[in-house]
Design a protein around this motif. Structure first.
Motif, PDB file in Angstrom:
ATOM      1  N   LEU A 128      57.073 -26.707  17.980  1.00 27.65           N
ATOM      2  CA  LEU A 128      55.906 -27.511  17.603  1.00 27.65           C
ATOM      3  C   LEU A 128      56.295 -28.969  17.397  1.00 27.65           C
ATOM      4  CD1 LEU A 128      52.914 -27.701  16.848  1.00 27.65           C
ATOM      5  CD2 LEU A 128      53.555 -27.135  14.492  1.00 27.65           C
ATOM      6  N   LEU A 129      57.374 -29.227  16.666  1.00 26.96           N
ATOM      7  CA  LEU A 129      57.816 -30.610  16.434  1.00 26.96           C
ATOM      8  C   LEU A 129      58.163 -31.277  17.758  1.00 26.96           C
ATOM      9  CD1 LEU A 129      58.536 -32.854  14.427  1.00 26.96           C
ATOM     10  CD2 LEU A 129      60.843 -31.897  14.312  1.00 26.96           C
ATOM     11  N   TRP A 130      58.895 -30.574  18.598  1.00 27.85           N
ATOM     12  CA  TRP A 130      59.265 -31.108  19.916  1.00 27.85           C
ATOM     13  C   TRP A 130      58.019 -31.478  20.714  1.00 27.85           C
ATOM     14  CZ3 TRP A 130      58.251 -28.972  24.825  1.00 27.85           C
ATOM     15  CH2 TRP A 130      58.991 -29.463  25.887  1.00 27.85           C
ATOM     16  N   TYR A 131      57.037 -30.596  20.699  1.00 26.65           N
ATOM     17  CA  TYR A 131      55.827 -30.798  21.499  1.00 26.65           C
ATOM     18  C   TYR A 131      54.989 -31.971  20.985  1.00 26.65           C
ATOM     19  CZ  TYR A 131      51.530 -29.671  24.038  1.00 26.65           C
ATOM     20  OH  TYR A 131      50.426 -29.722  24.860  1.00 26.65           O
ATOM     21  N   VAL A 132      54.763 -32.013  19.684  1.00 27.02           N
ATOM     22  CA  VAL A 132      53.880 -33.070  19.159  1.00 27.02           C
ATOM     23  C   VAL A 132      54.526 -34.448  19.264  1.00 27.02           C
ATOM     24  CG1 VAL A 132      52.650 -31.496  17.623  1.00 27.02           C
ATOM     25  CG2 VAL A 132      54.604 -32.803  16.733  1.00 27.02           C
ATOM     26  N   LEU A 133      55.855 -34.510  19.226  1.00 28.26           N
ATOM     27  CA  LEU A 133      56.518 -35.808  19.381  1.00 28.26           C
ATOM     28  C   LEU A 133      56.416 -36.308  20.825  1.00 28.26           C
ATOM     29  CD1 LEU A 133      59.677 -35.424  17.119  1.00 28.26           C
ATOM     30  CD2 LEU A 133      57.561 -36.666  16.633  1.00 28.26           C
ATOM     31  N   ILE A 134      56.368 -35.389  21.777  1.00 31.24           N
ATOM     32  CA  ILE A 134      56.161 -35.784  23.171  1.00 31.24           C
ATOM     33  C   ILE A 134      54.774 -36.387  23.356  1.00 31.24           C
ATOM     34  CG2 ILE A 134      55.846 -34.921  25.538  1.00 31.24           C
ATOM     35  CD1 ILE A 134      58.017 -32.869  24.975  1.00 31.24           C
ATOM     36  N   LEU A 165      47.564 -39.053   7.761  1.00 31.59           N
ATOM     37  CA  LEU A 165      48.626 -39.165   8.757  1.00 31.59           C
ATOM     38  C   LEU A 165      48.162 -38.586  10.089  1.00 31.59           C
ATOM     39  CD1 LEU A 165      51.688 -37.942   6.639  1.00 31.59           C
ATOM     40  CD2 LEU A 165      51.132 -40.308   7.227  1.00 31.59           C
ATOM     41  N   SER A 166      48.785 -39.019  11.152  1.00 33.97           N
ATOM     42  CA  SER A 166      48.500 -38.411  12.451  1.00 33.97           C
ATOM     43  C   SER A 166      49.028 -36.976  12.442  1.00 33.97           C
ATOM     44  CB  SER A 166      49.192 -39.196  13.577  1.00 33.97           C
ATOM     45  OG  SER A 166      50.602 -39.026  13.501  1.00 33.97           O
ATOM     46  N   PHE A 167      48.558 -36.172  13.378  1.00 34.38           N
ATOM     47  CA  PHE A 167      49.009 -34.777  13.426  1.00 34.38           C
ATOM     48  C   PHE A 167      50.526 -34.712  13.601  1.00 34.38           C
ATOM     49  CE2 PHE A 167      49.870 -30.639  15.255  1.00 34.38           C
ATOM     50  CZ  PHE A 167      49.064 -29.806  14.495  1.00 34.38           C
ATOM     51  N   ALA A 168      51.061 -35.556  14.470  1.00 35.20           N
ATOM     52  CA  ALA A 168      52.502 -35.564  14.707  1.00 35.20           C
ATOM     53  C   ALA A 168      53.262 -35.927  13.432  1.00 35.20           C
ATOM     54  CB  ALA A 168      52.851 -36.538  15.821  1.00 35.20           C
ATOM     55  N   GLU A 169      52.766 -36.905  12.681  1.00 31.86           N
ATOM     56  CA  GLU A 169      53.413 -37.317  11.434  1.00 31.86           C
ATOM     57  C   GLU A 169      53.348 -36.210  10.388  1.00 31.86           C
ATOM     58  OE1 GLU A 169      52.697 -42.159  11.498  1.00 31.86           O
ATOM     59  OE2 GLU A 169      51.060 -40.832  10.877  1.00 31.86           O
ATOM     60  N   ARG A 170      52.228 -35.507  10.358  1.00 31.77           N
ATOM     61  CA  ARG A 170      52.091 -34.393   9.404  1.00 31.77           C
ATOM     62  C   ARG A 170      53.090 -33.285   9.728  1.00 31.77           C
ATOM     63  NH1 ARG A 170      46.333 -32.624  10.338  1.00 31.77           N
ATOM     64  NH2 ARG A 170      46.801 -30.952   8.870  1.00 31.77           N
ATOM     65  N   VAL A 171      53.200 -32.952  11.011  1.00 30.60           N
ATOM     66  CA  VAL A 171      54.141 -31.905  11.418  1.00 30.60           C
ATOM     67  C   VAL A 171      55.566 -32.312  11.092  1.00 30.60           C
ATOM     68  CG1 VAL A 171      55.138 -30.713  13.420  1.00 30.60           C
ATOM     69  CG2 VAL A 171      52.663 -30.900  13.198  1.00 30.60           C
ATOM     70  N   LYS A 172      55.922 -33.568  11.350  1.00 31.52           N
ATOM     71  CA  LYS A 172      57.283 -34.032  11.053  1.00 31.52           C
ATOM     72  C   LYS A 172      57.560 -33.971   9.555  1.00 31.52           C
ATOM     73  CE  LYS A 172      60.692 -37.610  11.969  1.00 31.52           C
ATOM     74  NZ  LYS A 172      61.339 -37.355  10.673  1.00 31.52           N
TER      75      LYS A 172
END
Length: 224
Positions: A128-134, A165-172
């Motif tokens: 999930l982290l890999w994907y959202v950062l892309i 936060l953005s979704f990516a920032e929340r996941v991170k």
């Protein structure tokens, strides 16, 4: 309670041998020989999957990233996302794809894996982290189908990420919290196992002061 496959005890012996020296290529032939003996039997596909996953891990440990990635990519293509240990294969593959510049080949499998019904963050957090950062520049709505995974880890951690936060920032943010909780728990368990009786009470007190999630507080009962 699920019945243990009859081949599993012998496989676990082999697994322990590999774990004792995962950076040695000597196990490749042994793993190949092990799964070949089940050829033509009903369990062949599962045994081969587990053995080839181990081969990929060995190749990655020894710096043969291309070989590792090619094995993992084939396993992802040939097996459904519900396959036991699939999460381990794709978690390794996304990391290797970064080294090789082959992310595009893994994205469809990552999307299929993240959209399975199992919302376990423990199995999905790496992918999930890999994907959202892309796709970090995408609107939050792009990741809507992954919200159950985020809610799952928020419940686990007893903490919510800032909705601003953005979704990516929340996941991170949540991923960092999750990984830190695991590291802290593992460090405590290691120190506790080596400590004497007098030291253990203080170790437990210090660990609780870090405010671990409920899951880890419950695990503490196994020790004190």
């Amino acid at each position: 309670m699920k019945e243990i496959p009859y081949w599993m005890p012998e496989f676990e012996k082999l697994l322990l041998k590999v774990a004792s020296n995962p950076s040695s290529l000597i196990w490749i032939d042994e793993l190949h020989t092990f799964y070949k003996q089940y050829e033509g039997k009903g369990e062949y596909v599962r045994v081969r999957f587990e053995c080839e996953s181990l081969m990929s891990m060995i190749y990655k440990h020894t710096g043969f990233f291309e070989k590792s990635f090619d094995i993992d990519l084939r396993l992802l293509k040939e097996n459904p996302t519900e396959t036991a240990s699939y999460w381990g294969v794709i978690s390794r593959a996304v990391a290797t794809s970064d080294n090789l510049g082959r992310k595009i080949e893994i994205i469809p499998y990552a999307e299929a894996f993240l959209n399975t019904q199992d919302d376990s963050f423990s199995k999905k957090h790496v992918v999930l982290l890999w994907y959202v950062l892309i796709f970090a520049q995408k609107e939050n709505s792009y990741f809507e189908s992954f919200n159950p995974i985020v809610k799952n880890v928020e419940l686990f951690l007893e903490e919510k990420a800032d909705i601003q936060l953005s979704f990516a920032e929340r996941v991170k943010y949540l991923n960092d919290k999750y990984v830190n909780a695991l590291i802290t728990s593992n460090s405590f368990e290691l120190a506790y196992s080596k400590a004497n009786k007098e030291e253990r009470a203080q170790l437990a007190k210090d660990y609780l002061a870090t405010k671990p999630p409920k899951f880890f507080r419950e695990r503490l009962k196994l020790y004190v």
